[in-house]
Design a protein around this motif. Structure first.
Motif, PDB file in Angstrom:
ATOM      1  N   ILE A 143     -17.180   2.634  -5.951  1.00  0.00           N
ATOM      2  CA  ILE A 143     -16.733   3.696  -5.042  1.00  0.00           C
ATOM      3  C   ILE A 143     -15.676   4.555  -5.719  1.00  0.00           C
ATOM      4  CG2 ILE A 143     -15.536   4.164  -2.868  1.00  0.00           C
ATOM      5  CD1 ILE A 143     -16.832   1.629  -1.742  1.00  0.00           C
ATOM      6  N   ARG A 144     -14.770   3.903  -6.446  1.00  0.00           N
ATOM      7  CA  ARG A 144     -13.711   4.648  -7.132  1.00  0.00           C
ATOM      8  C   ARG A 144     -14.286   5.546  -8.216  1.00  0.00           C
ATOM      9  NH1 ARG A 144      -9.717   3.717 -11.256  1.00  0.00           N
ATOM     10  NH2 ARG A 144      -7.726   4.663 -10.659  1.00  0.00           N
ATOM     11  N   GLY A 164       1.640   7.436  -6.261  1.00  0.00           N
ATOM     12  CA  GLY A 164       0.550   8.380  -6.467  1.00  0.00           C
ATOM     13  C   GLY A 164       0.903   9.786  -6.022  1.00  0.00           C
ATOM     14  N   ILE A 165       1.626   9.899  -4.909  1.00  0.00           N
ATOM     15  CA  ILE A 165       2.042  11.213  -4.405  1.00  0.00           C
ATOM     16  C   ILE A 165       2.945  11.915  -5.411  1.00  0.00           C
ATOM     17  CG2 ILE A 165       3.423  12.362  -2.620  1.00  0.00           C
ATOM     18  CD1 ILE A 165       2.375  10.288  -0.643  1.00  0.00           C
ATOM     19  N   ALA A 166       3.782  11.142  -6.098  1.00  0.00           N
ATOM     20  CA  ALA A 166       4.716  11.721  -7.073  1.00  0.00           C
ATOM     21  C   ALA A 166       4.000  12.377  -8.249  1.00  0.00           C
ATOM     22  CB  ALA A 166       5.669  10.642  -7.582  1.00  0.00           C
ATOM     23  N   THR A 167       2.742  11.992  -8.500  1.00  0.00           N
ATOM     24  CA  THR A 167       1.997  12.553  -9.629  1.00  0.00           C
ATOM     25  C   THR A 167       1.210  13.804  -9.258  1.00  0.00           C
ATOM     26  OG1 THR A 167       0.027  11.184  -9.204  1.00  0.00           O
ATOM     27  CG2 THR A 167       1.755  10.232 -10.587  1.00  0.00           C
ATOM     28  N   PRO A 222      -7.680  13.930  -1.047  1.00  0.00           N
ATOM     29  CA  PRO A 222      -8.622  13.821  -2.175  1.00  0.00           C
ATOM     30  C   PRO A 222      -7.951  13.431  -3.489  1.00  0.00           C
ATOM     31  CG  PRO A 222      -9.068  15.797  -0.888  1.00  0.00           C
ATOM     32  CD  PRO A 222      -7.773  15.240  -0.373  1.00  0.00           C
ATOM     33  N   LEU A 223      -6.758  13.986  -3.757  1.00  0.00           N
ATOM     34  CA  LEU A 223      -6.068  13.668  -5.003  1.00  0.00           C
ATOM     35  C   LEU A 223      -5.491  12.253  -4.991  1.00  0.00           C
ATOM     36  CD1 LEU A 223      -4.213  17.047  -5.735  1.00  0.00           C
ATOM     37  CD2 LEU A 223      -6.271  16.154  -6.833  1.00  0.00           C
ATOM     38  N   LEU A 224      -5.211  11.744  -3.791  1.00  0.00           N
ATOM     39  CA  LEU A 224      -4.661  10.388  -3.658  1.00  0.00           C
ATOM     40  C   LEU A 224      -5.729   9.305  -3.613  1.00  0.00           C
ATOM     41  CD1 LEU A 224      -1.705  10.385  -1.077  1.00  0.00           C
ATOM     42  CD2 LEU A 224      -1.644   9.719  -3.472  1.00  0.00           C
ATOM     43  N   MET A 225      -6.979   9.681  -3.388  1.00  0.00           N
ATOM     44  CA  MET A 225      -8.019   8.688  -3.149  1.00  0.00           C
ATOM     45  C   MET A 225      -8.155   7.659  -4.278  1.00  0.00           C
ATOM     46  SD  MET A 225      -9.884   7.667  -0.768  1.00  0.00           S
ATOM     47  CE  MET A 225      -9.791   9.084   0.325  1.00  0.00           C
ATOM     48  N   PRO A 226      -8.118   8.058  -5.572  1.00  0.00           N
ATOM     49  CA  PRO A 226      -8.166   7.024  -6.626  1.00  0.00           C
ATOM     50  C   PRO A 226      -7.014   6.028  -6.536  1.00  0.00           C
ATOM     51  CG  PRO A 226      -8.618   9.178  -7.554  1.00  0.00           C
ATOM     52  CD  PRO A 226      -8.150   9.411  -6.147  1.00  0.00           C
ATOM     53  N   THR A 227      -5.816   6.521  -6.227  1.00  0.00           N
ATOM     54  CA  THR A 227      -4.656   5.638  -6.085  1.00  0.00           C
ATOM     55  C   THR A 227      -4.818   4.712  -4.890  1.00  0.00           C
ATOM     56  OG1 THR A 227      -3.210   7.332  -7.042  1.00  0.00           O
ATOM     57  CG2 THR A 227      -2.151   5.572  -5.795  1.00  0.00           C
ATOM     58  N   ILE A 228      -5.289   5.260  -3.767  1.00  0.00           N
ATOM     59  CA  ILE A 228      -5.487   4.451  -2.566  1.00  0.00           C
ATOM     60  C   ILE A 228      -6.531   3.367  -2.819  1.00  0.00           C
ATOM     61  CG2 ILE A 228      -6.321   4.489  -0.177  1.00  0.00           C
ATOM     62  CD1 ILE A 228      -5.147   7.320   0.051  1.00  0.00           C
ATOM     63  N   LEU A 229      -7.616   3.720  -3.495  1.00  0.00           N
ATOM     64  CA  LEU A 229      -8.670   2.742  -3.776  1.00  0.00           C
ATOM     65  C   LEU A 229      -8.189   1.660  -4.740  1.00  0.00           C
ATOM     66  CD1 LEU A 229     -11.845   4.984  -3.984  1.00  0.00           C
ATOM     67  CD2 LEU A 229     -11.335   3.239  -2.283  1.00  0.00           C
ATOM     68  N   ILE A 233       0.840  -1.197   0.000  1.00  0.00           N
ATOM     69  CA  ILE A 233       0.000   0.000   0.000  1.00  0.00           C
ATOM     70  C   ILE A 233       0.876   1.248   0.000  1.00  0.00           C
ATOM     71  CG2 ILE A 233      -1.820   1.255   1.203  1.00  0.00           C
ATOM     72  CD1 ILE A 233      -2.826  -1.385   0.233  1.00  0.00           C
ATOM     73  N   ALA A 234       1.945   1.218   0.796  1.00  0.00           N
ATOM     74  CA  ALA A 234       2.836   2.378   0.903  1.00  0.00           C
ATOM     75  C   ALA A 234       3.514   2.691  -0.427  1.00  0.00           C
ATOM     76  CB  ALA A 234       3.882   2.125   1.988  1.00  0.00           C
ATOM     77  N   LEU A 235       4.030   1.687  -1.117  1.00  0.00           N
ATOM     78  CA  LEU A 235       4.745   1.916  -2.373  1.00  0.00           C
ATOM     79  C   LEU A 235       3.820   2.427  -3.469  1.00  0.00           C
ATOM     80  CD1 LEU A 235       7.077  -1.228  -2.339  1.00  0.00           C
ATOM     81  CD2 LEU A 235       7.744   1.157  -1.976  1.00  0.00           C
ATOM     82  N   ILE A 236       2.603   1.885  -3.537  1.00  0.00           N
ATOM     83  CA  ILE A 236       1.637   2.371  -4.532  1.00  0.00           C
ATOM     84  C   ILE A 236       1.246   3.816  -4.228  1.00  0.00           C
ATOM     85  CG2 ILE A 236      -0.687   2.075  -5.464  1.00  0.00           C
ATOM     86  CD1 ILE A 236      -0.374  -0.928  -5.056  1.00  0.00           C
ATOM     87  N   THR A 237       1.076   4.116  -2.942  1.00  0.00           N
ATOM     88  CA  THR A 237       0.706   5.479  -2.545  1.00  0.00           C
ATOM     89  C   THR A 237       1.843   6.461  -2.812  1.00  0.00           C
ATOM     90  OG1 THR A 237      -0.681   4.534  -0.795  1.00  0.00           O
ATOM     91  CG2 THR A 237      -0.210   6.875  -0.669  1.00  0.00           C
ATOM     92  N   ILE A 238       3.076   6.036  -2.595  1.00  0.00           N
ATOM     93  CA  ILE A 238       4.232   6.884  -2.894  1.00  0.00           C
ATOM     94  C   ILE A 238       4.244   7.253  -4.381  1.00  0.00           C
ATOM     95  CG2 ILE A 238       6.754   6.907  -3.099  1.00  0.00           C
ATOM     96  CD1 ILE A 238       6.832   5.296  -0.479  1.00  0.00           C
TER      97      ILE A 238
END
Length: 293
Positions: A285-286, A179-182, A208-215, A172-177
């Motif tokens: 939801i996504r 997403g943060i870079a974008t 809010p901007l990370l929510m699609p990546t988190i989902l 989860i952390a690596l995928i979110t990282i």
């Protein structure tokens, strides 16, 4: 004439090998399992398969073992995914900042994921060992009472959840990282001008901007989490007293210990439907949050 037909349907010609592969490797097993779920069969040459209609599904829905296994699966999956998501996002936010050794730590975070599930299970089986295990030795050093961990009906599921959180939070952390870079820097600059603090930036811009990546990460992890088998089987095999028997373990035990392949097929079909519902729900939801067009 053949050349003209190929020109009009060239995309289907190129897709045909992949479609045939999917039909052979995915569609046929699902169809065969669905068909077998209406039979009583013990894989015996002496006793051939017998058509029993919906009896397997009726037995399944009336049986306490199925509902207990479904609850344990839901409990394990829901608690694990919540903890992994919260910790994964927190770790991603922490390591998205420039800090010494961040690349090395990110590489080390991948180690639990690349290890085989059975080896992970065996390592934690030793850690949780009541007499000489590291967990109880640590509790002794801190002045606490030792615990039974995997040998306790009440402690086995929290113990297994801890193993899953340790192993898969980095995913989860690596995928979110990534997403943060974008995320562009403009919203943060505008927020700074307006006097927003770090928490306001996180809740009103980052999250809010990370929510699609988190989902997306949650969907991928949830599909795999519901199907968890190796680690639990290597540590408890569904015990003690079926306290850690998830739906996946129940299906395995029904098929390969009791040789009730018709009933196991019915369980598999119900399990398959549950997975489809989970995926459709998370996808909806996504979409609702604007992650997909």
């Amino acid at each position: 004439m053949i050349t003209n037909w190929l020109d009009r349907n060239i995309k289907w010609v190129f897709m045909l090998p992949a479609l045939l592969f999917i039909a052979l490797m995915v569609a046929y097993p699902i169809f065969y399992t669905a068909r077998l779920s209406f039979f009583e069969w013990s894989m015996s040459a002496v006793n051939p398969s017998k058509w029993i209609g919906l009896d397997n599904y009726i037995t399944l829905l009336k049986g306490k073992e199925f509902w207990d296994a479904l609850w344990i699966t839901f409990y394990h999956s829901s608690i694990s995914i919540v903890l992994e998501t919260i910790l994964g996002v927190a770790i991603a936010i922490l390591f998205s900042r420039k800090m010494a050794g961040a690349k090395t730590i990110k590489t080390m975070m991948m180690l639990p994921m690349v290890a085989t599930p059975v080896s992970i299970g065996l390592v934690w089986l030793l850690i949780y060992e009541p007499s000489i295990g590291l967990a109880n030795q640590l509790l002794k050093q801190l002045g606490f009472e030792t615990q039974e961990w995997l040998g306790s009906v009440t402690q086995v599921m929290p113990s297994l959840i801890l193993v899953d959180v340790w192993q898969w939070t980095p995913m989860i952390a690596l995928i979110t990282i990534a997403g943060i870079a974008t995320i562009p820097s403009d919203p943060y600059e505008s927020a700074s001008v307006d006097g927003a603090n770090a928490w306001q930036k996180f809740f009103h811009i980052t999250l809010p901007l990370l929510m699609p990546t988190i989902l997306t990460a949650v969907t991928l992890r949830m599909i795999d989490l519901v199907k968890t088998f190796d680690t639990i089987y290597a540590t408890t095999q569904g015990g003690p007293n079926f306290a850690s028997q998830t739906l996946n373990l129940m299906i395995f035990d029904t098929a390969f210990s009791r040789f009730q392949f018709g009933y196991a097929s019915a369980l598999l079909m119900v399990f398959f439907i549950i997975l489809i519902v989970i995926v459709l729900l998370l996808t909806a939801i996504r979409k609702r949050l604007g992650g997909l067009e």
